[in-house]
Design an enzyme around this catalytic site. Structure first.
Site, mmCIF file in Angstrom:
data_model
loop_
_atom_site.group_PDB
_atom_site.id
_atom_site.type_symbol
_atom_site.label_atom_id
_atom_site.label_comp_id
_atom_site.label_asym_id
_atom_site.label_seq_id
_atom_site.Cartn_x
_atom_site.Cartn_y
_atom_site.Cartn_z
ATOM 1 N N PRO A 2 12.496 -10.904 7.618
ATOM 2 C CA PRO A 2 12.735 -11.187 6.350
ATOM 3 C C PRO A 2 12.936 -10.859 5.371
ATOM 4 O O PRO A 2 12.997 -8.924 5.755
ATOM 5 C CB PRO A 2 10.727 -11.244 6.050
ATOM 6 C CG PRO A 2 10.624 -11.083 7.286
ATOM 7 C CD PRO A 2 11.898 -10.961 8.416
ATOM 8 N N GLU A 3 13.723 -10.728 3.541
ATOM 9 C CA GLU A 3 14.225 -9.560 3.103
ATOM 10 C C GLU A 3 13.088 -9.492 2.275
ATOM 11 O O GLU A 3 12.107 -9.062 2.124
ATOM 12 C CB GLU A 3 15.859 -9.965 2.601
ATOM 13 C CG GLU A 3 16.242 -10.887 3.561
ATOM 14 C CD GLU A 3 17.748 -11.193 3.827
ATOM 15 O OE1 GLU A 3 18.168 -10.538 2.583
ATOM 16 O OE2 GLU A 3 18.114 -12.044 4.333
ATOM 17 N N LYS A 51 11.346 -3.460 2.724
ATOM 18 C CA LYS A 51 10.955 -4.459 3.444
ATOM 19 C C LYS A 51 9.218 -3.772 4.299
ATOM 20 O O LYS A 51 9.334 -5.057 5.038
ATOM 21 C CB LYS A 51 12.344 -4.173 4.654
ATOM 22 C CG LYS A 51 12.962 -5.429 4.291
ATOM 23 C CD LYS A 51 14.601 -5.975 5.596
ATOM 24 C CE LYS A 51 15.361 -5.968 5.539
ATOM 25 N NZ LYS A 51 16.439 -5.541 6.625
ATOM 26 N N ARG A 268 24.617 -8.209 13.396
ATOM 27 C CA ARG A 268 23.813 -8.766 12.686
ATOM 28 C C ARG A 268 25.356 -9.898 11.915
ATOM 29 O O ARG A 268 26.507 -9.554 12.310
ATOM 30 C CB ARG A 268 23.473 -8.322 11.637
ATOM 31 C CG ARG A 268 22.676 -7.549 11.744
ATOM 32 C CD ARG A 268 21.073 -7.155 12.502
ATOM 33 N NE ARG A 268 20.510 -8.497 10.781
ATOM 34 C CZ ARG A 268 19.755 -7.733 10.178
ATOM 35 N NH1 ARG A 268 19.925 -6.847 10.313
ATOM 36 N NH2 ARG A 268 19.201 -8.610 9.043
#
Ligand SMILES: [Zn+2]
Length: 293
Positions: A2-3, A51, A268
Site C-alpha cells: 500500500p502507498e 505509510k 522492487r
C-alpha cells in the site's frame, strides 16, 4: 505494498469509525503490545504519515501500525459475525459500540506516548500527502540529493556510483508515501529514467537537477491526490506504465518495460517506457542495503 494514498484513505475510514467514542475492545495480537490495555480509552483521531498509521488516544498514547507488504484494515458493525476477527491474520481489533476495525497482516505495532511519536517517524522524509508538503518539497529534494552524494540512505553503494532516482523515491527517508506505483507513474509523467542517478538529472546544472526532482515529487503528490478522489478508489485508476509490461506506452506506443530497483533484499519492480524515458538501464545488483522504511 500500500502507498500513501491507500494509507491516507485507510486513516480517514478508521477515523470516521473510531474517533470520539471509547474503545470497548482493543486486542493487539502482537507480543510487545499485547498487554497495552487500550480498552476504555477514547480515540481522539486517526492520521497517516507516509505509510504509517497513528491512532491517537485520549490518555496520551498512540497506537502506531504499518501495513508493510500486504496489510489492510476492514470495518464491520460491532456485534456482527464479520466483527469477530477470528482469522489468524488479524493483528489488531479496535471496537467501539458501533464499529469494529480489524487490522489484517499488519507488519508493525507499537504503543508510544503521543508526544514521542516523532521518534518512530524521525527517519522519514516529508509526508507526500500532508498539507504542508508543497512547503517542504525542497527539504525532500535536499534529502534525495544528500543521499545520492553518499551512496544512498544506508550508504549501500559506492558514493561514486550515484543513487538511481527510482531507489531514492522508494526509500521513505527522502519523501514518505511513495511506493512502486507512484515512483513508476511520476517518473513516466516527467520522462525521467528510473535508473538515472540523482546527480545526473537535468545535467549540466545542479539547479536543473533540483527542478526535475521537485517536478517528480509534486507530480507523485498530484497523482496520489487524484487517486484519493477517483470514483473507484486508488485501485481503479488507469496507469500510464505501472503493471503494463509489454503493452504499448500510451504516449508513443513503445512496449513498456519492467525492471528491478533497490539492492537485495529490498528489490522492487518499476515500469518505464524506454522511448519516453531514455537512460542508462537497470544497474546490476550485488551489495546489501539495510534499515526500516
Ligand atoms: Zn513512450
Amino acid at each position: 505494498m500500500p502507498e500513501g494514498d491507500v494509507v491516507l484513505l485507510t486513516a480517514r475510514r478508521l477515523h470516521a469509525a473510531l474517533a470520539g467514542r471509547p474503545l470497548v475492545r482493543a486486542e493487539l495480537r502482537w507480543p510487545t503490545v499485547a498487554e497495552a490495555g487500550l480498552a476504555g480509552c477514547t480515540v481522539r483521531e486517526v492520521v497517516a504519515y507516509g505509510k504509517h498509521l497513528l491512532v491517537r488516544l485520549d490518555d496520551g498514547r498512540t497506537l502506531h501500525t504499518h501495513l508493510r507488504m500486504d496489510g489492510y484494515w476492514r470495518i464491520a458493525r460491532t456485534g456482527t459475525p464479520e466483527a469477530r476477527g477470528a482469522s489468524p491474520g488479524v493483528r489488531a481489533a479496535l471496537a467501539n459500540d458501533l464499529w469494529t476495525c480489524l487490522g489484517h497482516r499488519l507488519g508493525m505495532l507499537d504503543v508510544v506516548a503521543t508526544r514521542d511519536e516523532h521518534r518512530l517517524l524521525s527517519h522519514l522524509g516529508p509526508d507526500l500527502l500532508a498539507d504542508d508538503f508543497p512547503d517542504r518539497v525542497d527539504e525532500a529534494v535536499g534529502r534525495l540529493v544528500a543521499a545520492d552524494a553518499v551512496g544512498g540512505f544506508h550508504h549501500e553503494r559506492p558514493p561514486a556510483v550515484g543513487l538511481p532516482v527510482g531507489d531514492a523515491l522508494l526509500s521513505q527517508q527522502g519523501v514518505a508515501g511513495i511506493g512502486t506505483i507512484y515512483a513508476s507513474e511520476s517518473l513516466a509523467a516527467e520522462r525521467v529514467h528510473p535508473w538515472a542517478a540523482v546527480r545526473d538529472l537535468g545535467l549540466p546544472s545542479g539547479g536543473a537537477r533540483d527542478a526535475v526532482l521537485r517536478r517528480v515529487l509534486l507530480t507523485a503528490r498530484r497523482l496520489e491526490q487524484e487517486a484519493l478522489v477517483a470514483r473507484g478508489g486508488p485501485a481503479d485508476v488507469p496507469r500510464a506504465v505501472y503493471g503494463r509490461e509489454g503493452r504499448p506506452c500510451r504516449r508513443c506506443g513503445t512496449a513498456v518495460l519492467r525492471g528491478v530497483v533497490n539492492l537485495p533484499p529490498y528489490e522492487r519492480q518499476l515500469y518505464w517506457c524506454p522511448a519516453c524515458q531514455p537512460g542508462p538501464g537497470p544497474q546490476p545488483t550485488g551489495a546489501r542495503s539495510s534499515g526500516a522504511r
